[in-house]
Design an enzyme around this catalytic site. Sequence first.
Site, PDB file in Angstrom:
ATOM      1  N   TYR A  58      45.635  59.981  77.164  1.00 38.77           N
ATOM      2  CA  TYR A  58      46.456  59.271  76.178  1.00 38.77           C
ATOM      3  C   TYR A  58      46.960  57.951  76.753  1.00 38.77           C
ATOM      4  O   TYR A  58      46.930  56.917  76.079  1.00 38.77           O
ATOM      5  CB  TYR A  58      47.616  60.173  75.779  1.00 38.77           C
ATOM      6  N   LYS A  86      46.172  54.203  75.282  1.00 36.62           N
ATOM      7  CA  LYS A  86      47.247  53.325  74.828  1.00 36.62           C
ATOM      8  C   LYS A  86      47.309  52.033  75.644  1.00 36.62           C
ATOM      9  O   LYS A  86      47.683  50.976  75.116  1.00 36.62           O
ATOM     10  CB  LYS A  86      48.578  54.070  74.874  1.00 36.62           C
TER      11      LYS A  86
END
Length: 293
Positions: free
Chosen positions: A171, A175
């Site tokens: 993640y 991002k």
Amino acid sequence: MSRLLEGRVAIVTGAGRGIGRAHALELARHGAAVVVNDYGVSLAGEGTGESPADEVVAEIEAAGGRAVANAVDVADFDQAEAMVRQAIEAYGGLDILVNNAGFVRDRMLVNTSEEEWDAVIRVHLKGHFAPLRHAGAWWRNEAKEGRQRAARVINTSSGAGLQGSVGQATYSAAKAGIAGLTLVAAQELGRYGVTVNAIAPVARTRMTEGAFDTSAMALPEDNSPVVAWLASEEAGDVTGRVIEIDGTRITLETGWRHGPSADAGARWDAGSVGPAVRGLIAEGPEPEPVYGA
């Protein structure tokens, strides 16, 4: 209430629940017609058969706004193009793209499977690229035909991507990639009247509730006024920025910058690199701690 977005057309991805839903409702309150996209998946990205986008559309329409549901997979290149086309055909154009869709499959790095890595990178990073690529191409063509629009893109990064987060390697990587994509897209699309910014929202949502104590966290809708302003014509002088939103506080993220440097005047000898690097580290600021460290 001021209606910053009167007559403008927006797409919000992942808008069936949480932060995306709050964005869609806020943009509609300010007068935008909204394409409410949601693929209807679980927190881990598995199909649920639900249609949360329809519920958000009904809520917008009940308040007197305009909205239409969309259930495509935003990380599918052709489906993302169809979503952009839907906005143009339904409302006569496109002014705002809010890329928000995503899910998590949190694992410590050494426990992460290839499938989990691919799935999370796909939905976040490709799920930003595909809609942005098709919307950007349409805006470029409009500008070349003398119909330049005051277009706005708001991407969704995260503190996990900017500072890192233990247990969220995949993640965090996705991002961070979105933050980098934002910088490049802002430069490439600026000539066509498009601004591209990103937010790093903090909120109590499905994605955060299972990871840590969220009792003191902000609500999803606390992030949306910033998105509404960035989506407005008024925000035309702001581009290539990442803004963290944490309840009542907004913070302009400064990102990677050139820090202290040393020049050997010739090719470095491996033995002299260590003292030089340690000297530069001593001169520079301490990095912010990784979340969960």
